[in-house]
Design a protein around this motif. Sequence first.
Motif: not given
Length: 224
Positions: A82-86
């Motif tokens: 999960s990149y930066c809350g994706t």
Amino acid sequence: MWLFTLTLLPILFASSTGKCVPNKADVIIVHCYPKSIVAKIPECPYGWEINQLALGGVCYNGIIESGYYQFTIPDLSPRNKSYCGTQSDFKNPIYHFYNSIVSNDSTLIVKSQPVNYTFTCTYQSNYLVSHAAFDQRVATVHVKNGSSGSFESTLSLNFYFNAKFSTQKEAPFVVETSDIGSDIFAGVEAKGISNRFKVVLNYCWATPSPDYAYHIQWQLISKG
């Protein structure tokens, strides 16, 4: 009196230029690329500076680009990352990716109107994996053990449900579309071998063909 005025003017000038002009345009531009997502909002939304806005509420990685604040998601791995809350979900054959750009600065005494720009990108799964399966043929190895005689050992490639390697998946292991981006747990098992021997993998690679010498190879273990 003139000295006081000359001293005050630079202070007022610095203060006025340090604060951006509030922009009340509720606009977000989203580019859904094959391997990344780029989201743009007008500069200074409702008075918020670039360093006060966070992607997913956690990453202050925005940049100023031609009158916009731009945030980029470079990693679209659908599972376990999960990149930066994706966030993502899969409903065959569609992938949905969600995130937001939000105001997040607890140090301000007088705050501007909070902002929350939520965006979604939808992708059609184009991976043809309906007939993809791993070749799990068993190999028989003949071992000559000097004065102790010879014996046979069978080597098999097995796939497991998790990193504990306790429960095997049924063979052949068929890849589903929902498996894209997830980890695969594989192990080589030797049967008919005494505890005086260990199985060591020096090289391991994958090919898109049952032919192990196929010209396209992905190295998994090299000089292990």
